[in-house]
Design a protein around this motif. Structure first.
Motif, PDB file in Angstrom:
ATOM      1  N   LEU A 714      26.141  73.667 -52.073  1.00 58.49           N
ATOM      2  CA  LEU A 714      26.413  73.650 -53.515  1.00 58.49           C
ATOM      3  C   LEU A 714      27.137  74.927 -53.951  1.00 58.49           C
ATOM      4  O   LEU A 714      28.132  74.877 -54.682  1.00 58.49           O
ATOM      5  N   VAL A 715      26.642  76.066 -53.486  1.00 61.29           N
ATOM      6  CA  VAL A 715      27.250  77.351 -53.850  1.00 61.29           C
ATOM      7  C   VAL A 715      28.678  77.428 -53.318  1.00 61.29           C
ATOM      8  O   VAL A 715      29.588  77.919 -53.997  1.00 61.29           O
ATOM      9  N   SER A 716      28.887  76.926 -52.111  1.00 63.52           N
ATOM     10  CA  SER A 716      30.234  76.927 -51.535  1.00 63.52           C
ATOM     11  C   SER A 716      31.167  76.021 -52.328  1.00 63.52           C
ATOM     12  O   SER A 716      32.323  76.370 -52.584  1.00 63.52           O
ATOM     13  N   CYS A 717      30.646  74.858 -52.705  1.00 58.41           N
ATOM     14  CA  CYS A 717      31.462  73.898 -53.465  1.00 58.41           C
ATOM     15  C   CYS A 717      31.982  74.523 -54.750  1.00 58.41           C
ATOM     16  O   CYS A 717      33.163  74.406 -55.084  1.00 58.41           O
ATOM     17  N   PHE A 718      31.079  75.179 -55.478  1.00 57.86           N
ATOM     18  CA  PHE A 718      31.480  75.768 -56.758  1.00 57.86           C
ATOM     19  C   PHE A 718      32.118  77.146 -56.568  1.00 57.86           C
ATOM     20  O   PHE A 718      33.020  77.525 -57.311  1.00 57.86           O
ATOM     21  N   GLY A 719      31.635  77.881 -55.567  1.00 57.47           N
ATOM     22  CA  GLY A 719      32.169  79.223 -55.338  1.00 57.47           C
ATOM     23  C   GLY A 719      33.636  79.227 -54.964  1.00 57.47           C
ATOM     24  O   GLY A 719      34.349  80.197 -55.239  1.00 57.47           O
ATOM     25  N   ILE A 730      37.877  79.415 -62.591  1.00 56.95           N
ATOM     26  CA  ILE A 730      37.311  80.562 -61.867  1.00 56.95           C
ATOM     27  C   ILE A 730      35.941  80.921 -62.440  1.00 56.95           C
ATOM     28  O   ILE A 730      34.964  81.088 -61.702  1.00 56.95           O
ATOM     29  N   ASN A 731      35.877  81.037 -63.771  1.00 56.69           N
ATOM     30  CA  ASN A 731      34.608  81.383 -64.431  1.00 56.69           C
ATOM     31  C   ASN A 731      33.543  80.325 -64.166  1.00 56.69           C
ATOM     32  O   ASN A 731      32.375  80.640 -63.915  1.00 56.69           O
ATOM     33  N   PHE A 732      33.947  79.048 -64.242  1.00 54.75           N
ATOM     34  CA  PHE A 732      33.018  77.946 -63.996  1.00 54.75           C
ATOM     35  C   PHE A 732      32.454  78.032 -62.588  1.00 54.75           C
ATOM     36  O   PHE A 732      31.243  77.907 -62.373  1.00 54.75           O
ATOM     37  N   GLY A 733      33.334  78.255 -61.608  1.00 55.49           N
ATOM     38  CA  GLY A 733      32.903  78.302 -60.219  1.00 55.49           C
ATOM     39  C   GLY A 733      31.980  79.474 -59.925  1.00 55.49           C
ATOM     40  O   GLY A 733      30.928  79.317 -59.296  1.00 55.49           O
ATOM     41  N   ILE A 734      32.369  80.665 -60.390  1.00 60.13           N
ATOM     42  CA  ILE A 734      31.565  81.862 -60.144  1.00 60.13           C
ATOM     43  C   ILE A 734      30.188  81.724 -60.785  1.00 60.13           C
ATOM     44  O   ILE A 734      29.158  82.032 -60.171  1.00 60.13           O
ATOM     45  N   LEU A 735      30.178  81.246 -62.030  1.00 64.63           N
ATOM     46  CA  LEU A 735      28.913  81.131 -62.753  1.00 64.63           C
ATOM     47  C   LEU A 735      28.002  80.088 -62.117  1.00 64.63           C
ATOM     48  O   LEU A 735      26.791  80.311 -61.966  1.00 64.63           O
ATOM     49  N   CYS A 736      28.569  78.938 -61.729  1.00 59.96           N
ATOM     50  CA  CYS A 736      27.756  77.907 -61.064  1.00 59.96           C
ATOM     51  C   CYS A 736      27.182  78.434 -59.756  1.00 59.96           C
ATOM     52  O   CYS A 736      25.991  78.232 -59.456  1.00 59.96           O
ATOM     53  N   ALA A 737      28.006  79.093 -58.955  1.00 62.77           N
ATOM     54  CA  ALA A 737      27.544  79.625 -57.664  1.00 62.77           C
ATOM     55  C   ALA A 737      26.449  80.658 -57.869  1.00 62.77           C
ATOM     56  O   ALA A 737      25.441  80.664 -57.150  1.00 62.77           O
TER      57      ALA A 737
END
Length: 762
Positions: A714-719, A730-737
């Motif tokens: 999950l972290v990799s998917c969003f990261g 970028i913000n969405f991915g970093i925050l989700c991860a």
């Protein structure tokens, strides 16, 4: 009751694998015809529901004055533009711009009309005569007139006379969104002949190029992220299962889920927009997480017994109910977004919610049947045992039990600090900062701000209150006072309305004397001047885009340098207050302001979706575990990471925007999955008679690895989104991860610490 249903479903999947696969195939095929109905919409209107008052105001504006969207071509020169060569290029480009798709009006210096007096005659004519554009002396004289004019500098040319602008206004079609890609392509086609001209650069600005760039960069991000994401998933699956079928099953589920969910866009009549591009990552993560839990339990049991049917039955019995619960809780998290007034957010909530259920359905219908049919691996040592040794787990649990008070205290202190930090943040956005510094849109925007002070801003509908009211001197005096107040603001480049036309006409009628550059004192004189000016204009260049046919409303365009939503809305609030003081009835609209007004909806989306998801998930947890204490406990590891994430935004000096706001609902729905798996297994062991420590040990050794692997995926998917091009992605991915990583830490550290505070029941 649920045990009977679960057992029947388990038996059906294990005993009838081919039937399950046929059902999965039929479900997949049923959505394929709807793929042809999918369409894209990157316009500003797509963010609002059709009944939204902001949309109603915009539609009133468009019906009255036409579309406010203009494809703006900025021609930058390294020297003075008032020379024959540059003016020839400007004239040719202005003529060619009429051929750009969907363009219905073109305005530039070479087709600008002005009024002047000449030998007792009143002339409304072109500012520049085409036949004199090769006369340097004539151009020198025109440069002086242009820079002294009230409208031309900062609008048609820059203040330093080293660049010129051409505005191509888009036709208004209430039923079909403009094709921004085609318009932008047409714009670039126009300039192709001159792209190698020395000393000249072109900047493509305005709503069409901006929206087109959003679309292109979104597709580029998707094209880059999706293959990388699948590669990472495959690497994780190879590490976990070391078999072809172990890699193939999640890949098949991902493919089926993605295509079926895309078909839903056509089924529901939604559109693909910049927010839709986060959907594939969400579905990939969920699809893998579901299948990994079943497969991890299968291979764990298969390594012990060596019986494929027994391992399949055991795995599905153990995981079907928790996976269903996690699916349900994740759906609640996504469906909570449906209440948002921001339409793409609402649509995303529906698509992700139904897509989550489809991923669960495909997991149930394909995982066990494919394992039964294709798994030929001999029994191997349990991956759980190899990765999480019993001695290491016992050492860790002993540490947590011994330091439980310190752990809980530390989490309370940290969460309190991050709550404070979160409250210091603000909601703000600037569409031009969504692109990298080197992006053509960013470069063009910097040039426009430096050279013009901005060529975009709000559009105002100024209502006189009665037909013919805009010919009233008293009304126009108020508008003039308002415009003067606006132009005194350092951030306002220019305000454009019929006021300057009337002043110019009045001056010309009075021998060109400067003291007559003012609004006429009589209503009939104003009406006559407007009529005279309109009759002198060529076809397609009339004043219908500046006043309505009944002469009740006029259009006032404000060009300013404000671009953040916070500054822009403050500017709107200030001038609306001033207009009220003057006695003017105005309404603010325009695509840039429409975008900024999403801010209030971001706040509403954040709080309503979180509140709705928390209430529903809490009720479900209490119902599932039949234990109020355990149900409330399940929320702690899922609320804290969101608080930490919000506080981290403040530390990173990142304001909250629409991407950050939906993270809370997305991560709450997903993060609770691990908690459910953890607590449901723990609850089952406690009810079977095990004490707290042994139950916790059994959970860690049998479920711990699956929780870690699914979180890593999950972290990799969003990261991966941190390598995207669009800042919101970028913000969405970093925050989700970040939030999902912290959720795992709280599940494996804080949750056991709290549970160890309970006393064993006899």
């Amino acid at each position: 009751m649920h045990n009977k249903i679960r057992n029947r479903l388990v038996d059906f999947a294990v005993l009838h694998p081919y039937r399950c696969l046929v059902i999965a195939l039929l479900l997949f095929l049923s959505g394929l015809p709807f793929l042809s109905n999918t369409r894209m919409d990157f316009s500003a209107k797509v963010w609002f529901a059709s009944h939204d008052p902001n949309i109603k105001t915009l539609e009133t504006f468009e019906r009255t004055f036409g579309n406010d969207e203009a494809a703006t071509l900025i021609i930058e020169s390294d020297k003075d533009i008032f020379n024959p060569h540059f003016m020839d290029i400007l004239n040719k480009l202005t003529e060619k711009m009429w051929k750009v798709p969907e363009v219905m009006r073109v305005q530039s210096l070479t087709n600008f009309y002005w009024t002047r007096s000449f030998e007792d005659e009143i002339l409304t004519e072109e500012f520049l005569y085409a036949e004199k554009l090769n006369d340097q002396q004539y151009l020198n004289e025109k440069k002086v007139s242009a820079l002294e004019h009230k409208v031309i500098p900062g609008y048609y040319i820059s203040e330093d006379a080293k660049s010129a602008s051409i505005y191509a206004y888009i036709s208004h079609n209430p039923d079909v969104a403009p094709d921004y890609a085609k318009i932008t392509e047409g714009l670039k086609e126009v300039t192709k002949e001159f792209e190698n001209e020395p000393g000249i650069k072109f900047h493509y600005m305005g709503q069409p190029p901006l929206s087109d760039r959003f679309q292109k960069v979104s597709f580029d991000d998707l094209g880059t992220m999706a293959p990388l994401l699948m590669l990472l998933v495959i690497i994780y699956l190879i590490f976990c299962f070391r078999s072809v079928i172990g890699v193939a099953i999640p890949t098949i589920i991902i493919t089926l889920s993605l295509i079926s969910t895309t078909a839903l866009i056509g089924v529901f009549g939604f559109t693909i927009n910049s927010l839709t591009f986060v959907l594939p990552s969400i579905l990939i993560a969920i699809s893998v997480a579901d299948s990994v839990h079943i497969m991890a339990a299968f291979y764990d049991e298969f390594s012990k017994k060596g019986d494929c049917f027994h391992a399949c039955t055991h795995s599905l019995r153990k995981n079907l109910w928790p996976i269903f619960l996690t699916t349900f809780s994740t759906m609640i998290g996504f469906f909570s977004l449906y209440s948002s007034d921001i339409k793409p957010v609402s649509d995303l909530g529906v698509l992700a919610g139904v897509g989550t259920f489809l991923a669960f359905s495909y997991t149930y219908l394909t995982t066990i049947p494919l394992l039964i049919i294709f798994n030929k691996n001999s029994a191997s040592k349990s991956l759980n045992t190899k990765t999480l040794s019993e001695s290491a787990v016992r050492s860790y649990l002993n540490f947590v039990r011994e330091k439980r008070v310190w752990i809980i205290t530390l989490f309370i202190l940290i969460s309190g600090s991050f709550t404070y930090l979160a409250l210091q943040n603000e909601i703000n956005s600037d569409p031009y900062t969504y692109f990298s510094e080197s992006d053509p849109i960013s470069k063009g925007n910097r040039f426009v701000l430096n050279s013009y002070g901005g060529v975009g801003g709000p559009e105002l509908i100024v209502d006189s209150g009665e037909p013919g009211g805009i010919t009233s001197p008293e009304f126009l005096y108020k508008v003039e006072l308002f415009q003067d107040w606006l132009e005194d603001k350092e951030y306002v480049n220019k305000s454009v309305s019929i006021i300057n036309i009337l002043k110019e006409m009045n001056q010309s009628l009075n021998g060109g004397k400067k003291e007559f550059f003012k609004i006429p004192e009589r209503k009939d004189q104003i009406a006559q001047e407007l009529f005279m000016y309109t009759m002198s204009l060529p076809v397609g260049m009339d004043l219908n885009n500046r006043m309505d046919l009944s002469q009740q409303k006029l259009r006032l365009s404000v060009l300013w340098s404000l671009q953040t939503s916070k500054d822009s809305l403050k500017g709107v609030e200030d001038y609306e207050q001033k207009a009220k003081e003057i006695g003017l009835n105005i309404k603010t609209t325009g695509k840039p302001i429409l975008f900024h007004r999403m801010n209030s909806y971001v706040v509403y989306t954040f709080f309503t979706s979180i509140a709705m998801a928390l209430v529903l998930i809490t009720i479900i947890m209490i119902f599932i575990f039949k234990d109020l204490k355990l149900g409330l406990l399940s929320l702690i590891p899922n609320i804290l990471p969101i608080v930490f994430g919000a506080g981290a935004l403040t530390l990173l000096d990142t304001p909250i925007d629409i991407g950050c706001a939906i993270v809370a609902s997305v991560t709450l729905g997903i993060a609770v999955d691990d908690t459910i798996h953890f607590l449901s297994h723990y609850n089952l062991l406690r009810r079977s008679g095990m004490n707290i420590y042994d139950s916790m040990f059994k959970v860690f050794t049998s479920t711990g690895l699956a929780l870690i692997v699914t979180t890593v995926i999950l972290v990799s998917c969003f990261g991966l989104f941190m390598f995207a091009n669009l800042t919101p992605n970028i913000n969405f991915g970093i925050l989700c991860a970040l939030v999902l990583s912290l959720a795992l830490v709280t599940d494996l550290l804080l949750l056991p610490a709290i549970i160890f505070c309970f006393k064993d029941r006899e």
